[in-house]
Motif scaffolding. Sequence first.
Motif: not given
Length: 337
Positions: A255-279
């Motif tokens: 369970r702990h590992y799967m939480f970590n996995y989901l967290e890193i995937i969500t981080v990648i999604s989030t940072i790519m959305l931020i880095r794009s710089g578009t509204e």
Amino acid sequence: MKLLTFAIPCYNSQDYMENCIKSLLPGGDDVEILIIDDGSKDSTGDIADAYEKKYPGIIRAIHQVNGGHGEAVNAGIRNATGLYFKVVDSDDWVDEEAYKKILDKLRELTGGNQTLDMFIANYVYEKEGAHHKKVMHYTNLPQNQIFTWNDVSRFRKGQYILMHSVIYRTKLLRECGLELPKHTFYVDNIYVYKPLPSVKTLYYMDVDFYRYFIGREDQSVNEKVMISRIDQQINVNKIMVDEFDLWKIPNRKLRHYMFNYLEIITVISTIMLIRSGTEENLLKKRELWKYIKDHDIRLFHHLRAGIMGNAMNLPGKGGRKISVAAYRLSQKVVGFN
């Protein structure tokens, strides 16, 4: 029955697929190699047919209408006759010495009284231009023995079981109902994530088996390409959110590992959305986190409370700068290009 099936998803792969195929041939009659031509418009299909003709009984060429990487993997699972199954992308390859050791061990394990669900080995980032090749080891896993999730030590941040490191039991992939979405990149995360609760027995061999090439400008993990395909990354992220109620995963370590996995995937999604710089993409970032919140508010707070998740949601331009700095750190840990 074959011992191990390899699936090679190919789309316009004529320039590099032969290096991949040749690296798998030393497996001989113990393996089958499925070359899945996913509607290629170059000579990929012809190359696949030529190898099938040259190595009958080992290589099969499968031609299909273009359905994307996930549908090519699905075709591999549907057609596999091997006891075990591994995906090797057409621009990657395997190390021959490690390969032979793994086949010997799989052969030995099939004669035992325990069924093995997942075999894990190291993978190497073959980053173009890099003098030092980063090797992903699993020092938290018991070596050279069958073990369960209870025997696993804590995974550190950036240490994940990726498609490159895993060999699954073929029947397990079918029984857990794995079906990857069509016309979607980044489905390798679903490929690893969905079967995990079905995995009861694991084996880790500390050999540098899979060589993961990074460097082509059109590669799916290239940052600009990821931003251009961000809707597909978000789709994968949401599928992973929807797949399980992680709070009900009975094994605490899994369970702990799967939480970590989901967290890193969500981080990648989030940072790519931020880095794009578009509204537009900043709005998609808010929508993604709202989706998680609406789906499971407890999961939302858990992901936000994580070190990476918290950094991804700091307000304003200053917060976004900190988020980017956090991503740069994660780049070094995880190895994205």
